[in-house]
Design a protein around this motif. Structure first.
Motif, short mmCIF file in Angstrom:
data_model
loop_
_atom_site.label_atom_id
_atom_site.label_comp_id
_atom_site.label_asym_id
_atom_site.label_seq_id
_atom_site.Cartn_x
_atom_site.Cartn_y
_atom_site.Cartn_z
N PRO A 1 4.30 22.49 -5.21
CA PRO A 1 3.88 21.96 -3.90
C PRO A 1 4.07 20.45 -3.76
CG PRO A 1 1.96 22.70 -5.17
CD PRO A 1 3.19 23.18 -5.90
N GLU A 2 3.82 19.69 -4.84
CA GLU A 2 3.93 18.23 -4.71
C GLU A 2 5.39 17.81 -4.56
OE1 GLU A 2 1.77 19.58 -7.04
OE2 GLU A 2 -0.08 19.00 -5.98
N ALA A 3 6.27 18.44 -5.35
CA ALA A 3 7.70 18.11 -5.25
C ALA A 3 8.21 18.51 -3.86
CB ALA A 3 8.48 18.86 -6.34
N HIS A 4 7.78 19.67 -3.40
CA HIS A 4 8.20 20.16 -2.08
C HIS A 4 7.78 19.17 -1.00
CE1 HIS A 4 8.45 23.85 0.81
NE2 HIS A 4 9.23 22.86 1.15
N ASN A 5 6.53 18.70 -1.11
CA ASN A 5 6.00 17.78 -0.10
C ASN A 5 6.79 16.48 -0.07
OD1 ASN A 5 4.11 16.94 1.87
ND2 ASN A 5 2.92 15.86 0.32
N LEU A 6 6.99 15.86 -1.24
CA LEU A 6 7.66 14.56 -1.26
C LEU A 6 9.11 14.68 -0.80
CD1 LEU A 6 6.20 13.02 -4.58
CD2 LEU A 6 5.47 12.60 -2.22
N LEU A 7 9.78 15.77 -1.19
CA LEU A 7 11.16 15.97 -0.76
C LEU A 7 11.24 16.23 0.75
CD1 LEU A 7 12.37 18.08 -3.80
CD2 LEU A 7 13.41 15.92 -3.08
N SER A 8 10.25 16.98 1.28
CA SER A 8 10.24 17.24 2.73
C SER A 8 10.01 15.95 3.50
CB SER A 8 9.12 18.21 3.12
OG SER A 8 9.27 19.41 2.45
N ILE A 9 9.14 15.09 2.98
CA ILE A 9 8.90 13.80 3.65
C ILE A 9 10.20 13.00 3.66
CG2 ILE A 9 7.70 11.57 3.42
CD1 ILE A 9 5.26 13.11 2.33
N TYR A 10 10.89 12.98 2.52
CA TYR A 10 12.15 12.23 2.44
C TYR A 10 13.15 12.79 3.45
CZ TYR A 10 16.20 9.84 0.50
OH TYR A 10 17.30 9.03 0.35
N SER A 11 13.19 14.11 3.49
CA SER A 11 14.17 14.76 4.36
C SER A 11 13.88 14.47 5.83
CB SER A 11 14.20 16.24 3.98
OG SER A 11 14.07 17.05 5.04
N SER A 12 12.59 14.50 6.21
CA SER A 12 12.23 14.23 7.60
C SER A 12 12.47 12.76 7.95
CB SER A 12 10.78 14.61 7.82
OG SER A 12 10.42 14.39 9.14
N GLU B 1 0.84 -1.21 0.00
CA GLU B 1 0.00 0.00 0.00
C GLU B 1 0.87 1.26 0.00
OE1 GLU B 1 -4.10 -1.43 2.27
OE2 GLU B 1 -2.26 -1.26 3.43
N ILE B 2 1.92 1.24 0.82
CA ILE B 2 2.82 2.42 0.86
C ILE B 2 3.40 2.64 -0.54
CG2 ILE B 2 5.01 3.33 1.80
CD1 ILE B 2 4.39 1.80 4.40
N SER B 3 3.89 1.54 -1.11
CA SER B 3 4.52 1.62 -2.42
C SER B 3 3.54 2.15 -3.48
CB SER B 3 5.05 0.23 -2.78
OG SER B 3 5.49 0.20 -4.08
N ASN B 4 2.33 1.60 -3.51
CA ASN B 4 1.34 2.04 -4.51
C ASN B 4 0.97 3.51 -4.34
OD1 ASN B 4 1.23 -0.33 -5.88
ND2 ASN B 4 -0.41 -1.18 -4.60
N LYS B 5 0.79 3.91 -3.08
CA LYS B 5 0.38 5.31 -2.84
C LYS B 5 1.47 6.29 -3.28
CE LYS B 5 -2.89 4.42 0.88
NZ LYS B 5 -3.19 4.54 2.31
N ILE B 6 2.72 5.94 -3.00
CA ILE B 6 3.81 6.85 -3.41
C ILE B 6 3.96 6.83 -4.93
CG2 ILE B 6 6.30 7.38 -3.23
CD1 ILE B 6 6.14 6.49 -0.29
N LYS B 7 3.83 5.64 -5.54
CA LYS B 7 3.93 5.56 -7.01
C LYS B 7 2.88 6.46 -7.67
CE LYS B 7 5.81 0.96 -7.59
NZ LYS B 7 5.39 -0.43 -7.54
N LEU C 1 12.54 4.14 1.88
CA LEU C 1 12.73 4.81 3.17
C LEU C 1 11.44 4.78 4.00
CD1 LEU C 1 14.78 6.44 4.79
CD2 LEU C 1 14.04 8.48 3.54
N ALA C 2 10.31 5.01 3.34
CA ALA C 2 9.03 5.02 4.06
C ALA C 2 8.72 3.62 4.60
CB ALA C 2 7.90 5.51 3.15
N VAL C 3 8.96 2.60 3.77
CA VAL C 3 8.68 1.22 4.21
C VAL C 3 9.61 0.86 5.37
CG1 VAL C 3 8.87 -1.21 3.50
CG2 VAL C 3 7.71 0.44 2.02
N GLU C 4 10.87 1.22 5.22
CA GLU C 4 11.86 0.89 6.26
C GLU C 4 11.48 1.51 7.61
OE1 GLU C 4 16.19 2.59 6.83
OE2 GLU C 4 15.91 1.77 4.82
N THR C 5 10.90 2.73 7.58
CA THR C 5 10.53 3.40 8.84
C THR C 5 9.19 2.89 9.37
OG1 THR C 5 11.54 5.39 7.92
CG2 THR C 5 10.23 5.69 9.90
N LEU C 6 8.22 2.77 8.47
CA LEU C 6 6.85 2.52 8.95
C LEU C 6 6.53 1.05 9.17
CD1 LEU C 6 4.87 5.17 6.88
CD2 LEU C 6 5.89 5.39 9.14
#
Ligand code: AQP
Length: 344
Positions: free
Chosen positions: A253-264, A227-233, A292-297
């Motif tokens: 805004p979308e690029a900013h959001n995804l990069l901020s998530i990666y950075s956090s 689900e994480i993978s599909n939502k990010i794709k 990264l999201a899968v590894e954390t969550l």
């Protein structure tokens, strides 16, 4: 339990989360991840704010199961219940009692400025509950009941903390005389990290929220790897390669959001992440973000599932936390009632 009594310059944290559905990446990066880091240095009180949840209609059985899920998510994310206090708000009646007293301090004009009420009530204001309108006063009570000095929240709650400061200051003026120390210290918001306001994956101008009708707009802490993978794709992007400066992110805004998530998620500054991905396309960046999201969550959702097998144990944890919270709240409320002029 360290530091139950607040003396001198000691800091104390209060923060809450509503059991209004599954927690999402915004709640995690904007609040809970910071709580986990802060609890080691500052005595912290965390609450599942069920009294706030009922400001909009809730289905009773769902409210109970969401309370369990949120408690499990908080513990699975790393809150140590021996170090910090965790409880559900309705178990500590002092929250409601103080909210009433503060209702008589807060001015209608102050509440009329609250943007969250305007957003949540929408066009049908007449039909919104009085509770939704008074929500920020209850939030001020939550914070002030423990004489909290710091409130770690996402950026969306900044205005409510400012109101809590106004209410505290007004209470001090009304009830503390000139030669006495102010009763309340003014609480400070702590808005930390690179993902202070995580935006919807479907619309980079809208906050990621539990109540968004589209599940694809958010990553839930309970989502599976797939689900994480599909939502990010499927997350909305734009056709341009990733830029190298913050300035160039302004209208994206979308690029900013995804990069901020990666950075956090990677505990790096946004500048550093921009350097890493500058000039690359989303087809290169998204798989890295997915990993990264899968590894954390994933470890959090596995632990959540484990904890949710025994909801009686979760109830015990919350009741035990409430008992500790009341040890602080009761004497503070007694002092407040005394200042106001109640016989108690
Ligand atoms: N999108 C977000 N980005 C960063 N922080 C966020 N928070 C919420 N959404 C984001 C922070 O999470 C904490 C708990 O929030 P809450 O559940 O009590 O209420 P909320 O802000 O109203 O969250 P939602 O998801 O939008 O809930 P619903 O849809 O039920 O209203 C807070 O510290 C908040 O700042």
């Amino acid at each position: 339990m360290k530091n139950l009594q607040l003396d001198g310059e000691k800091k104390r944290i209060f923060s809450g989360v509503q059991p209004t559905g599954n927690l999402h990446l915004g709640n995690y990066l904007g609040a809970i991840k910071n709580w986990v880091n802060l609890q080691n240095d500052i005595f912290s009180i965390f609450s599942i704010v069920d009294l706030h949840a009922i400001t909009v209609p809730q289905e009773p059985l769902k409210l109970k199961s969401s309370t369990h899920e949120v408690a499990a998510a908080i513990i699975a994310s790393g809150i140590d219940i021996d170090k910090s206090i965790l409880f559900n708000q309705s178990l500590v009646k002092e929250h409601s009692e103080l909210a009433w007293i503060l209702n008589c301090v807060c001015r209608i004009g102050w509440l009329n400025r609250m943007t969250q009420f305007k957003e949540k009530a929408g066009k049908n204001k007449e039909n919104a509950t009085v509770g939704l309108y008074g929500y920020p006063v209850l939030m001020a009570a939550d914070i002030l009941l423990y004489k909290s000095t710091h409130v770690p929240v996402g950026d969306d709650q900044k205005q409510h903390i400012e109101l809590a400061r106004d209410i505290a200051s007004s209470f001090n003026n009304m009830f503390t005389s000139d030669n006495e120390e102010d009763f309340f210290t003014l609480p400070k918001p702590q808005i930390i990290g690179e993902a202070k306001r995580v935006m919807s994956l479907r619309d980079g101008t809208k906050k990621m929220s539990k109540s968004d009708a589209s599940d694809a707009s958010r990553i839930n802490l309970t989502d599976t790897k797939e689900e994480i993978s599909n939502k990010i794709k499927k997350a909305k992007t734009d056709p341009h390669p990733l830029p190298s400066t913050l300035q160039e992110l302004k209208d994206r805004p979308e690029a900013h959001n995804l990069l901020s998530i990666y950075s956090s998620l990677s505990d790096q500054t946004l500048e550093k992440v921009l350097k890493e991905f500058s000039g690359k396309g989303f087809s290169y960046f998204k798989p890295k973000l997915i990993d990264l999201a899968v590894e954390t969550l994933n470890p959090i959702s596995l632990e959540m599932r484990n904890l949710l097998k025994d909801t009686n144990q979760i109830d015990k944890v919350l009741k035990n936390g409430a008992q500790k919270a009341r040890e602080i709240a009761e004497p503070v409320l007694k002092d407040i009632k005394n200042l106001v002029g109640f016989i108690n």
